[in-house]
Write a protein that holds these residues in place. Structure first.
Motif, short mmCIF file in Angstrom:
data_model
loop_
_atom_site.label_atom_id
_atom_site.label_comp_id
_atom_site.label_asym_id
_atom_site.label_seq_id
_atom_site.Cartn_x
_atom_site.Cartn_y
_atom_site.Cartn_z
N ARG A 48 9.88 79.94 -9.33
CA ARG A 48 8.66 80.25 -9.86
C ARG A 48 8.45 80.17 -10.97
NH1 ARG A 48 5.49 82.46 -6.24
NH2 ARG A 48 3.41 83.54 -6.91
N ASN A 49 9.40 80.05 -11.99
CA ASN A 49 9.25 79.70 -13.48
C ASN A 49 9.27 78.22 -13.72
OD1 ASN A 49 11.72 79.25 -13.13
ND2 ASN A 49 12.36 80.92 -14.43
N ASN A 69 10.12 83.09 -4.13
CA ASN A 69 10.85 82.94 -5.53
C ASN A 69 11.04 81.41 -5.83
OD1 ASN A 69 11.94 82.91 -8.11
ND2 ASN A 69 13.87 84.15 -7.19
N THR A 108 12.26 77.70 1.53
CA THR A 108 11.85 78.63 0.50
C THR A 108 12.68 79.96 0.43
OG1 THR A 108 10.44 80.12 2.17
CG2 THR A 108 9.31 78.20 0.83
N ASN A 167 0.53 76.79 -3.36
CA ASN A 167 1.86 77.18 -2.56
C ASN A 167 2.36 75.85 -2.02
OD1 ASN A 167 0.54 79.70 -2.73
ND2 ASN A 167 -0.82 79.37 -1.00
N ARG A 211 6.03 71.63 -8.35
CA ARG A 211 5.48 73.03 -7.64
C ARG A 211 4.20 73.25 -8.13
NH1 ARG A 211 9.13 78.53 -6.78
NH2 ARG A 211 7.32 79.90 -6.06
N ASP A 212 3.20 73.55 -7.14
CA ASP A 212 1.78 74.03 -7.47
C ASP A 212 1.45 75.36 -7.02
OD1 ASP A 212 -0.79 74.56 -7.59
OD2 ASP A 212 -1.44 72.28 -7.53
N ASN A 213 1.81 76.41 -7.81
CA ASN A 213 1.82 77.76 -6.97
C ASN A 213 0.39 78.02 -6.72
OD1 ASN A 213 4.56 78.35 -7.87
ND2 ASN A 213 4.25 78.91 -9.77
#
Length: 116
Positions: free
Chosen positions: A53-54, A32, A97, A76, A71-73
């Motif tokens: 995460r949003n 998250n 994390t 990761n 952040r680059d989801n």
């Protein structure tokens, strides 16, 4: 399980910049929040910045306006861009994390040293 590995620390003069990176692996779909903490010698580990995460972010007052977390989801990866560094920013920086079930994982840390 989630594993995190930091990189990008080093020695920089006051006023300079560094960019830290942290790559997560394993059960990444569980993650998250990602964030950065730091611990100076003889002091407790404190939060520097976090990102959900949003994309929602939080910064410690001491770094607001100087540091940027992103952040680059897809990769990761979480980054910490550090500008206008000060000697008091010297510390070991840890990636963190937190999963949706509130389980925390830490990286091994990366040293940031800012010379005056």
């Amino acid at each position: 399980q989630v594993q995190v590995v930091e990189s990008g620390g080093g020695l920089v003069q006051a006023g300079g910049s560094l960019r830290l990176s942290c790559v997560a692996s394993g059960n990444i779909f569980l993650i998250n929040t990602m964030g950065w903490y730091r611990q100076a010698p003889g002091k407790q580990r404190d939060v520097v910045a976090t990102i959900g995460r949003n994309g929602n972010t939080m910064y410690a007052d001491s770094v607001k306006g100087r540091f940027t977390i992103s952040r680059d989801n897809a990769k990761n990866t979480v980054y910490l861009q550090m500008n206008s560094l000060k000697p008091e920013d010297t510390a070991v920086y840890y990636c963190n994390t937190v999963t949706f079930s509130a389980r925390t994982h830490w990286g091994q840390g990366t040293q940031v040293t800012v010379s005056s």
